[in-house]
Design an enzyme around this catalytic site. Structure first.
Site, mmCIF file in Angstrom:
data_model
loop_
_atom_site.group_PDB
_atom_site.id
_atom_site.type_symbol
_atom_site.label_atom_id
_atom_site.label_comp_id
_atom_site.label_asym_id
_atom_site.label_seq_id
_atom_site.Cartn_x
_atom_site.Cartn_y
_atom_site.Cartn_z
ATOM 1 N N ALA A 1 0.817 -1.213 0.000
ATOM 2 C CA ALA A 1 0.000 0.000 0.000
ATOM 3 C C ALA A 1 0.855 1.270 0.000
ATOM 4 O O ALA A 1 0.437 2.302 -0.520
ATOM 5 C CB ALA A 1 -0.941 0.002 1.196
ATOM 6 N N THR A 2 2.069 1.205 0.562
ATOM 7 C CA THR A 2 2.942 2.389 0.550
ATOM 8 C C THR A 2 3.200 2.816 -0.890
ATOM 9 O O THR A 2 3.031 3.994 -1.253
ATOM 10 C CB THR A 2 4.289 2.066 1.237
ATOM 11 N N ASN B 1 -5.388 2.938 10.625
ATOM 12 C CA ASN B 1 -4.553 1.832 11.094
ATOM 13 C C ASN B 1 -4.179 1.923 12.572
ATOM 14 O O ASN B 1 -3.753 0.934 13.159
ATOM 15 C CB ASN B 1 -3.272 1.741 10.260
ATOM 16 N N GLN C 1 -6.459 -1.073 5.370
ATOM 17 C CA GLN C 1 -6.979 -1.656 6.614
ATOM 18 C C GLN C 1 -8.427 -2.104 6.496
ATOM 19 O O GLN C 1 -9.001 -2.578 7.475
ATOM 20 C CB GLN C 1 -6.864 -0.626 7.759
ATOM 21 N N SER D 1 -3.176 -3.712 0.528
ATOM 22 C CA SER D 1 -1.978 -4.329 1.084
ATOM 23 C C SER D 1 -2.316 -5.775 1.427
ATOM 24 O O SER D 1 -3.236 -6.028 2.206
ATOM 25 C CB SER D 1 -1.571 -3.561 2.340
ATOM 26 N N HIS E 1 -0.653 -8.086 3.194
ATOM 27 C CA HIS E 1 -0.385 -8.644 4.534
ATOM 28 C C HIS E 1 -1.373 -8.190 5.599
ATOM 29 O O HIS E 1 -1.388 -8.716 6.702
ATOM 30 C CB HIS E 1 1.071 -8.416 4.973
ATOM 31 N N THR F 1 9.629 -6.905 -12.364
ATOM 32 C CA THR F 1 9.101 -8.267 -12.515
ATOM 33 C C THR F 1 7.996 -8.504 -11.497
ATOM 34 O O THR F 1 8.183 -8.259 -10.300
ATOM 35 C CB THR F 1 10.232 -9.291 -12.291
ATOM 36 N N CYS G 1 7.553 6.275 17.795
ATOM 37 C CA CYS G 1 8.895 6.620 18.230
ATOM 38 C C CYS G 1 9.682 7.113 17.021
ATOM 39 O O CYS G 1 9.917 6.359 16.090
ATOM 40 C CB CYS G 1 9.562 5.390 18.826
HETATM 41 N N1 PMP Z 1 -1.860 2.472 4.647
HETATM 42 C C1 PMP Z 1 -2.348 2.007 5.814
HETATM 43 C C2 PMP Z 1 -3.652 2.502 6.313
HETATM 44 C C3 PMP Z 1 -1.610 1.048 6.527
HETATM 45 O O1 PMP Z 1 -2.089 0.581 7.675
HETATM 46 C C4 PMP Z 1 -0.374 0.601 6.016
HETATM 47 C C5 PMP Z 1 0.473 -0.395 6.771
HETATM 48 N N2 PMP Z 1 0.649 -0.084 8.131
HETATM 49 C C6 PMP Z 1 0.076 1.123 4.789
HETATM 50 C C7 PMP Z 1 -0.690 2.048 4.148
HETATM 51 C C8 PMP Z 1 1.348 0.631 4.182
HETATM 52 O O2 PMP Z 1 1.143 -0.650 3.691
HETATM 53 P P1 PMP Z 1 2.343 -1.595 3.212
HETATM 54 O O3 PMP Z 1 2.918 -2.189 4.437
HETATM 55 O O4 PMP Z 1 1.644 -2.620 2.353
HETATM 56 O O5 PMP Z 1 3.275 -0.756 2.434
#
Ligand code: PMP
Length: 379
Positions: free
Chosen positions: A72-73, A155, A183, A201, A203, A241, A328
């Site tokens: 998601a980042t 999150n 989320q 995302s 995971h 890839t 932190c």
């Molecule tokens: N957006 C939200 C709301 C998230 O909770 C997170 C992960 N903490 C991210 C973006 C980033 O996701 P990723 O770990 O897949 O880069």
């Protein structure tokens, strides 16, 4: 050693066994670059496309509208920076991007990075429950707004956002809509077809880490430009890839989530209620920062007055894995921007922990977690 009970699903979730099994052959026995012309490549490509369909079905999109990213980042970076750059290139004159104050840093920092390119970043506030203030959003979105970016679920505190209102306000102003759905997917029923862009995302929904996606609506008037340059994969939006095993795991996790959406939510809701009842029965003093109707099932943001969250987490660490509500940064504890935006003082923020009861937690986990916490925080 006894493994701590895992209650940090806001951060990441354990891999679904179905996803692990589906991924397994693609690491070795069925290795193949999905972009190669030989049979192994074609089989990998077919597996990637099947997974694309499975993820797309979960979010109500067409498979062609889904671009795989590293998470998601990256999806947030493409949605925000890529859209702004595409608008500049297309001669669109709108220069304002509206984001909520409680967005993930990957949204806030992507947006801030555009200031040097002449964009104004406008932050829209939230109420004390971490839900965006719709009347404020209505005032802040206008004919200069290029993009409105609001997360589906926060999150840190688990608050779900009124996306239908966000879409209505953005559309009325002719602005694009991006939703960080990291989320929400797999936890709430979500139809991305109302948005222009949405970030996912794997995971967070019991798929592997390192894979995610960006939904780009076929109806979006602007298509984001890539933020990385390379081989032109993923319709030119995200080169590199495509990692077959990760994509297959993501697809398998999406398929499980789709069939379990209602059951998972009910299970999570039951466990968090059981946990709260157990805390109350032990006369523990605490505040729920986000009340039940506003939060995603299973998610709790709790404040224990007079207790330091970091110390609770450390003392509970061998028995339960939970997170704090403060971040932190470079060795200094700073109050979380989310809790600050909700009106918390630094002291209140430092007393806040977050917990998530997910698919693989049991009623015994919930009861034991309450016992552990009650012994630490006192009455
Ligand atoms: N957006 C939200 C709301 C998230 O909770 C997170 C992960 N903490 C991210 C973006 C980033 O996701 P990723 O770990 O897949 O880069």
């Amino acid at each position: 050693m006894h493994t701590p009970i895992y209650l940090d699903g806001h951060s990441t979730n354990p891999l679904a066994p179905e996803a692990l099994e589906a991924m397994s052959p693609w690491w070795h026995a069925q290795a193949g670059n999905p972009h190669s012309p030989h049979l192994a490549g074609m089989l990998a490509s077919q597996a990637v496309e099947n997974a694309r369909s499975d993820v797309a079905s979960l979010i109500g999109s067409d498979p062609q509208e889904l671009v795989f990213t590293s998470g998601a980042t990256e999806a947030n970076n493409i949605a925000i920076r890529g859209t702004a750059l595409a608008a500049l290139e297309a001669g669109i004159e709108r220069r304002e991007i509206v984001v909520s104050t409680i967005e993930h840093k990957s949204v806030l920092s992507s947006a801030s990075s555009l200031r040097t390119a002449g964009f104004r970043i406008i932050e829209t506030p939230v109420d004390e429950s971490g839900v965006i203030d719709i009347s404020a959003l209505e005032r802040l979105v206008g004919d200069q707004t290029l993009l409105v970016s609001v997360m589906a679920v926060n999150n840190e505190v688990g608050s779900a956002q009124p996306l239908a209102d966000v879409v209505r306000i953005a559309r009325a102003a002719g602005a694009l809509v991006h939703v960080d759905a990291a989320q929400a997917v797999g936890k709430l029923s979500l139809d991305c077809s109302d948005f222009d862009f949405a970030s996912l995302s794997s995971h967070k929904m019991y798929g592997p880490m390192g894979i995610g996606g960006l939904f780009v609506s076929s109806a979006a008037p602007v298509r984001p430009l890539p933020v990385l340059f390379g081989g032109g994969q993923e319709t030119g939006i995200r080169p590199g890839t495509v990692p077959t095993p990760l994509v297959v795991g993501f697809g398998a996790a999406a398929k499980v989530s789709r069939t379990r959406l209602g059951a998972d939510a009910a299970h999570s809701r039951t466990l968090s209620a059981l946990f709260l009842e157990e805390l109350l029965s032990r006369q523990v003093q605490f505040f729920e920062n986000v009340p039940e109707p506003q939060r995603v099932p299973g998610s709790l943001s709790l404040r224990f007055p007079g207790n330091d969250a970091m110390s609770i987490i450390e003392r509970a660490g061998s028995q339960i894995a939970i997170s704090e509500g403060s971040a932190c940064t470079s060795g200094q504890i700073t109050a979380s921007h989310v809790l600050t935006a909700m009106g918390f003082t630094p002291q209140q923020a430092s007393e806040t922990v977050r917990l998530y009861f997910g698919r693989y937690n049991s009623a015994a986990d919930a009861a034991e977690a309450a016992v552990v916490l009650s012994e630490i925080v006192g009455r």
